[in-house]
Scaffold this active site. Sequence first.
Site, PDB file in Angstrom:
ATOM      1  N   SER A 188       0.821  -1.211   0.000  1.00  0.00           N
ATOM      2  CA  SER A 188       0.000   0.000   0.000  1.00  0.00           C
ATOM      3  C   SER A 188       0.855   1.261   0.000  1.00  0.00           C
ATOM      4  O   SER A 188       0.536   2.240  -0.678  1.00  0.00           O
ATOM      5  CB  SER A 188      -0.932  -0.002   1.215  1.00  0.00           C
ATOM      6  OG  SER A 188      -1.762  -1.135   1.223  1.00  0.00           O
TER       7      SER A 188
ATOM      8  N   HIS B 240       1.141   4.367   4.440  1.00  0.00           N
ATOM      9  CA  HIS B 240       0.435   5.144   3.418  1.00  0.00           C
ATOM     10  C   HIS B 240       0.958   6.574   3.374  1.00  0.00           C
ATOM     11  O   HIS B 240       1.248   7.115   2.294  1.00  0.00           O
ATOM     12  CB  HIS B 240      -1.064   5.143   3.708  1.00  0.00           C
ATOM     13  CG  HIS B 240      -1.672   3.782   3.697  1.00  0.00           C
ATOM     14  ND1 HIS B 240      -2.948   3.526   4.180  1.00  0.00           N
ATOM     15  CD2 HIS B 240      -1.196   2.582   3.277  1.00  0.00           C
ATOM     16  CE1 HIS B 240      -3.223   2.246   4.040  1.00  0.00           C
ATOM     17  NE2 HIS B 240      -2.177   1.651   3.502  1.00  0.00           N
TER      18      HIS B 240
END
Length: 503
Positions: free
Chosen positions: A319, A371
């Site tokens: 991610s 992230h």
Amino acid sequence: MAAQSYYNGAYNSPPAYEQHDHTSDQFNRVSPRPSPSPVAYNNAPYYQSDDPHDPNSLRYSQQSIGSDNGAYVAGGRINEHDQYAENIPLKSANPYGNDHPPQPWMQQPTHYAPDPGMMEPQVPMRQKKKGFFQKKIAYVTYILTIAQIIVFIVELVKMGQLTGSPIQTKPQFNPMVGPSAYVQINMGARYTPCMKNVPGVQNATQQVLFPCPNATTTDSDCSLSELCGFDGVPNPHPGGSLDDKPAPDQWFRFIIPMFLHSGFVHIGFNLLVQMTMGADMERMIGWWRYGLVYLSSGIWGFVLGGNYAGQGEASCGCSGALFGILALFVLDLLYGWNDRQNPWVELIIMVLGIAVSFVLGLLPGLDNFSHLGGFTMGLALGLCVMRSPNALRERIGLARSPYVAMSGGVAAENADPDQNKTSTGSNIGGLGKFNPKGFFAGRKPLWWAWWLVRLGALVAVLIGFILLIVNFYKYPSSNCSWCYRFSCLPVNGWCDQGNLFSR
């Protein structure tokens, strides 16, 4: 007398017309009545009669250009030996062949074509491919995807061998529908106790045990070395300190977690984004730029998470790397804002996607710090490796050919091969010919200013990376006591999973 004899001679009166011999005068002969043309002129405008007395014969024709609406016949002398034939060419017959004559000058367009240097380069048409290979192959994306799928299959197989089920259902269900966190730790997920000395482990007053990779209960029966796997790590002993040597040093857990995933939901969502947006970005900027941003963003995200996330929390997934690629899309949108048809719509869609991803980052097994770190690294590296904004390129007079110079991009595959042959410079690592002297010669101040921005972004991320690495190994725990809540929801004890000691 002579005059009288002349006027009073045999010819007292001039001869009559009928008395004259007309046959001997070749210049005063009465021409025969012209015969009509076999066809009307309007029906056969290009008809040419062989009879010189034909009124439609070209010998006696000078047709009026202004009054004649029909096609113009070929004027001029037909017979070169006829000294009385006209030799004034008016207009050649059908000068345009089968093409239409040009428009009158008053009806012709008066605008000028745009400057070719300011236009987007025309991509030559290639033979279209069918099926899977219709577009350029995104090799880096496909290789990463295949590797991640293989690793996830190995995770499921190992989970099934250790617990009898490939999906964790005991002691609690994995919301990502996949193996347990202990199997992920054993296979290389980022887990701080396997990487350095942490409070509550090395300085514990009694022996510390951890759940085993095959655990289906909350019991802790394995040592730290058994949980971390690979070649193991030094096990802590009671009464130790945070300065114990040797310390756990599995630094590769900043890299390997990009290929691990916590479940079907996790890998499905990531690969969907990677095979669509990631592949498109690789085709646009080239394999080496894409690979550099992808790996750097993923590593940076796990380094940031290692500093501020819960130290007992395992983290894995690509991610963070995908957030770096998403940052490139944001930059590309901002660079060409005025050229987009609906830039605000695209920006809103991107913001919503980022928001959803951060919400999912609150679930166990995911890390919002990855992230955030990946997105930050993507922005910084994007400033360094992507082209300049369109508005800036127009002001400094650069054509919009983003990624031809160092090859590997969407324009490079359609570049003229002859152009590459004639360019001078050195070929560095197969990335294309580069001539430093010609590259920097004649640059405008705005160009140098933008390159200072790029240099500043590169220096900033390098300094930030060094500081985070030093901070990770220098300080046993984070100085931010509440930052761990950025990556967990306070439900079902999810935030307590990262607690190795009382906060």
